[in-house]
Scaffold this motif. Structure first.
Motif, PDB file in Angstrom:
ATOM      1  N   SER A  31       0.838  -1.085  -0.092  1.00 35.78           N
ATOM      2  CA  SER A  31       0.075   0.039   0.068  1.00 35.78           C
ATOM      3  C   SER A  31       0.927   1.053   0.043  1.00 35.78           C
ATOM      4  CB  SER A  31      -0.851   0.084   1.089  1.00 35.78           C
ATOM      5  OG  SER A  31      -0.326   0.106   2.367  1.00 35.78           O
ATOM      6  N   TYR A  35       2.230  12.095   1.810  1.00 35.92           N
ATOM      7  CA  TYR A  35       2.195  12.949   2.796  1.00 35.92           C
ATOM      8  C   TYR A  35       2.705  14.427   2.242  1.00 35.92           C
ATOM      9  CZ  TYR A  35       2.411   9.010   6.186  1.00 35.92           C
ATOM     10  OH  TYR A  35       2.108   7.888   6.903  1.00 35.92           O
ATOM     11  N   GLY A  42       6.106  18.220  10.874  1.00 32.68           N
ATOM     12  CA  GLY A  42       5.951  16.926  10.554  1.00 32.68           C
ATOM     13  C   GLY A  42       5.166  16.668   9.283  1.00 32.68           C
ATOM     14  N   PRO A  43       5.331  15.417   8.897  1.00 30.44           N
ATOM     15  CA  PRO A  43       4.297  14.998   7.533  1.00 30.44           C
ATOM     16  C   PRO A  43       3.040  14.862   7.950  1.00 30.44           C
ATOM     17  CG  PRO A  43       6.359  13.577   7.750  1.00 30.44           C
ATOM     18  CD  PRO A  43       6.293  14.498   8.904  1.00 30.44           C
ATOM     19  N   LEU A  45      -0.432  12.997   6.633  1.00 28.48           N
ATOM     20  CA  LEU A  45      -1.070  12.127   5.857  1.00 28.48           C
ATOM     21  C   LEU A  45      -1.984  12.699   5.029  1.00 28.48           C
ATOM     22  CD1 LEU A  45      -1.047   9.160   4.748  1.00 28.48           C
ATOM     23  CD2 LEU A  45      -3.023   8.721   6.502  1.00 28.48           C
ATOM     24  N   LEU A  88       5.921  13.651   0.198  1.00 30.46           N
ATOM     25  CA  LEU A  88       6.664  12.411   0.358  1.00 30.46           C
ATOM     26  C   LEU A  88       5.404  11.288  -0.032  1.00 30.46           C
ATOM     27  CD1 LEU A  88       7.974  13.530   3.846  1.00 30.46           C
ATOM     28  CD2 LEU A  88       9.446  13.001   1.596  1.00 30.46           C
ATOM     29  N   ALA A  92       3.790   1.758   2.983  1.00 33.25           N
ATOM     30  CA  ALA A  92       3.243   1.370   4.392  1.00 33.25           C
ATOM     31  C   ALA A  92       3.129   0.008   4.528  1.00 33.25           C
ATOM     32  CB  ALA A  92       1.871   2.235   4.520  1.00 33.25           C
ATOM     33  N   ALA A  93       4.141  -0.718   4.772  1.00 35.68           N
ATOM     34  CA  ALA A  93       4.456  -2.065   4.954  1.00 35.68           C
ATOM     35  C   ALA A  93       4.750  -2.428   6.426  1.00 35.68           C
ATOM     36  CB  ALA A  93       5.324  -2.737   4.117  1.00 35.68           C
ATOM     37  N   ARG A  94       5.414  -3.185   6.569  1.00 32.07           N
ATOM     38  CA  ARG A  94       5.887  -3.576   7.908  1.00 32.07           C
ATOM     39  C   ARG A  94       6.445  -2.119   8.614  1.00 32.07           C
ATOM     40  NH1 ARG A  94      10.578  -5.453  10.050  1.00 32.07           N
ATOM     41  NH2 ARG A  94      10.372  -6.390  11.997  1.00 32.07           N
ATOM     42  N   MET A  95       7.380  -1.749   7.938  1.00 27.56           N
ATOM     43  CA  MET A  95       7.783  -0.316   8.548  1.00 27.56           C
ATOM     44  C   MET A  95       7.763   0.559   7.200  1.00 27.56           C
ATOM     45  SD  MET A  95       8.709  -0.492  11.622  1.00 27.56           S
ATOM     46  CE  MET A  95       8.651  -1.890  12.753  1.00 27.56           C
ATOM     47  N   MET A  96       7.731   1.923   7.700  1.00 26.60           N
ATOM     48  CA  MET A  96       7.424   2.821   6.674  1.00 26.60           C
ATOM     49  C   MET A  96       8.785   2.926   6.023  1.00 26.60           C
ATOM     50  SD  MET A  96       4.398   4.110   7.129  1.00 26.60           S
ATOM     51  CE  MET A  96       4.386   5.814   6.434  1.00 26.60           C
ATOM     52  N   PHE A  98      10.064   5.664   2.913  1.00 26.35           N
ATOM     53  CA  PHE A  98       9.920   7.360   2.324  1.00 26.35           C
ATOM     54  C   PHE A  98      10.883   7.406   1.188  1.00 26.35           C
ATOM     55  CE2 PHE A  98       6.927   9.355   5.164  1.00 26.35           C
ATOM     56  CZ  PHE A  98       6.867   8.442   6.215  1.00 26.35           C
ATOM     57  N   GLY A  99       9.889   8.056   0.286  1.00 27.35           N
ATOM     58  CA  GLY A  99      10.653   8.747  -0.952  1.00 27.35           C
ATOM     59  C   GLY A  99      11.657   9.693  -0.305  1.00 27.35           C
ATOM     60  N   ALA A 100      12.435  10.478  -1.313  1.00 33.61           N
ATOM     61  CA  ALA A 100      13.346  11.562  -0.742  1.00 33.61           C
ATOM     62  C   ALA A 100      12.242  12.697  -1.088  1.00 33.61           C
ATOM     63  CB  ALA A 100      14.529  11.689  -1.702  1.00 33.61           C
TER      64      ALA A 100
ATOM     65  N   TYR B  35      12.042   8.703  13.484  1.00 33.64           N
ATOM     66  CA  TYR B  35      12.634   8.716  11.975  1.00 33.64           C
ATOM     67  C   TYR B  35      13.583  10.030  12.037  1.00 33.64           C
ATOM     68  CZ  TYR B  35       8.439   6.120  10.556  1.00 33.64           C
ATOM     69  OH  TYR B  35       7.221   5.230  10.358  1.00 33.64           O
ATOM     70  N   GLU B  41      15.490  15.624   2.320  1.00 34.43           N
ATOM     71  CA  GLU B  41      15.426  14.348   2.094  1.00 34.43           C
ATOM     72  C   GLU B  41      14.206  13.801   2.871  1.00 34.43           C
ATOM     73  OE1 GLU B  41      20.240  13.027   1.710  1.00 34.43           O
ATOM     74  OE2 GLU B  41      18.712  12.089   3.153  1.00 34.43           O
ATOM     75  N   GLY B  42      13.896  12.526   2.609  1.00 37.32           N
ATOM     76  CA  GLY B  42      12.720  11.761   3.173  1.00 37.32           C
ATOM     77  C   GLY B  42      13.135  11.346   4.596  1.00 37.32           C
ATOM     78  N   LEU B  43      12.103  10.801   5.179  1.00 35.72           N
ATOM     79  CA  LEU B  43      12.460  10.212   6.535  1.00 35.72           C
ATOM     80  C   LEU B  43      12.960   8.799   6.534  1.00 35.72           C
ATOM     81  CD1 LEU B  43      10.047  12.479   6.578  1.00 35.72           C
ATOM     82  CD2 LEU B  43       9.662  11.582   8.892  1.00 35.72           C
ATOM     83  N   PHE B  91      11.909  13.050  13.931  1.00 37.70           N
ATOM     84  CA  PHE B  91      10.565  13.023  14.039  1.00 37.70           C
ATOM     85  C   PHE B  91       9.835  11.755  14.886  1.00 37.70           C
ATOM     86  CE2 PHE B  91       9.306  16.683  11.817  1.00 37.70           C
ATOM     87  CZ  PHE B  91      10.244  16.711  10.718  1.00 37.70           C
ATOM     88  N   PHE B 106       2.322  12.199  12.931  1.00 34.25           N
ATOM     89  CA  PHE B 106       3.738  12.730  13.422  1.00 34.25           C
ATOM     90  C   PHE B 106       3.783  13.826  14.312  1.00 34.25           C
ATOM     91  CE2 PHE B 106       6.747  10.317  10.527  1.00 34.25           C
ATOM     92  CZ  PHE B 106       5.907   9.607   9.985  1.00 34.25           C
ATOM     93  N   GLY B 107       4.784  14.101  15.047  1.00 37.74           N
ATOM     94  CA  GLY B 107       4.900  15.241  15.926  1.00 37.74           C
ATOM     95  C   GLY B 107       5.772  16.268  14.936  1.00 37.74           C
ATOM     96  N   PRO B 108       5.920  17.584  15.519  1.00 35.64           N
ATOM     97  CA  PRO B 108       6.676  18.563  14.870  1.00 35.64           C
ATOM     98  C   PRO B 108       8.287  18.416  14.557  1.00 35.64           C
ATOM     99  CG  PRO B 108       6.168  19.309  17.177  1.00 35.64           C
ATOM    100  CD  PRO B 108       5.622  17.868  16.801  1.00 35.64           C
TER     101      PRO B 108
END
Lengths: 108, 115
Positions: A31, A35, A42-43, A45, A88, A92-96, A98-100, B35, B41-43, B91, B106-108
């Motif tokens: 899945s 974000y 923070g991101p 969703l 971003l 959303a698998a076992r652990m997230m 992320f892309g850059a 994270y 960059e991403g997390l 984060f 997510f927090g800030p």
């Protein structure tokens, strides 16, 4: 380890223009989530897509999940300065994972 | 219902000092994730904890980094003997359950600068 590639890295457009950003994977997503992250925060969703070919709309944002579940796109219609941020995608698998991200700047 | 809280928001340390980052999850959430994000960059996933237990620390460096989520109080990410390369935004996210069907909030973030 799955790799997520996002393009473009940076996009600067004028208010009112349309844009599309992309997220591609080296393997099939279980899945995928999109974000938005504003500077200093923070991101947050936006959407989760699960089914190949799925399309979801959130006001001026349209999210598409590829039929093979290896790619996704986010299209923004009539961009506004408030859309500025880092977009971003994440597996959303076992652990997230992320892309850059794509840094979007909408100028008024 | 307050969101995920992190403090401090900004932390400056000199090389060799210790950094302690705190995260209070949303009410009712027992799953906490940390994270790290480098500029533009991403997390990158570091560690996943559930009350009093570390479930997955596969993304956390083996040396100098540790995390805990005690029965009472916030989750703590601790970095000992910081180096310049530790400078990043950290984060925390929390969720009610674990897995794709459980949204992480997510927090800030805490922005760590190592001089």
């Amino acid at each position: 380890t799955q790799l997520l590639e996002q393009s473009p890295q940076f996009l600067s457009i004028q208010e009112g223009e349309n844009l599309t950003v992309y997220c591609n994977s080296s393997s099939v997503f279980s899945s995928l989530q999109w974000y938005r992250q504003e500077p200093g925060e923070g991101p947050v969703l936006l959407v989760t897509v699960v089914t190949g070919g799925e399309v979801k709309k959130l006001k001026r944002l349209t999210f598409q999940f590829g039929d093979a579940r290896k790619d996704s796109s986010l299209h923004i219609t009539a961009a506004q300065p408030g859309d500025t941020g880092l977009y971003l995608c994440a597996e959303a698998a076992r652990m997230m994972v992320f892309g850059a991200g794509t840094i979007l700047r909408v100028k008024s | 219902n307050a969101g995920v809280m992190q403090n401090p928001r900004h932390l400056v340390r000199r090389r060799g000092q210790e950094a302690r980052l705190r995260c209070s999850p949303m009410k009712g959430h027992s799953h906490v994730y940390w994270y790290r994000q480098l500029p533009e960059e991403g997390l990158k996933f570091m560690v996943y904890l559930q009350k009093e237990n570390i479930i997955d620390e596969s993304g956390m460096p083996k040396e100098r980094f540790s995390a805990e989520f005690p029965k009472e109080g916030p989750s703590i990410l601790r970095i000992q003997q910081v180096v310049r390369g530790d400078s990043a935004a950290y984060f925390c996210a929390s969720s009610q359950g674990h897995g794709a069907n459980n949204e992480q909030f997510f927090g800030p973030g805490t922005r760590l600068t190592v001089l």
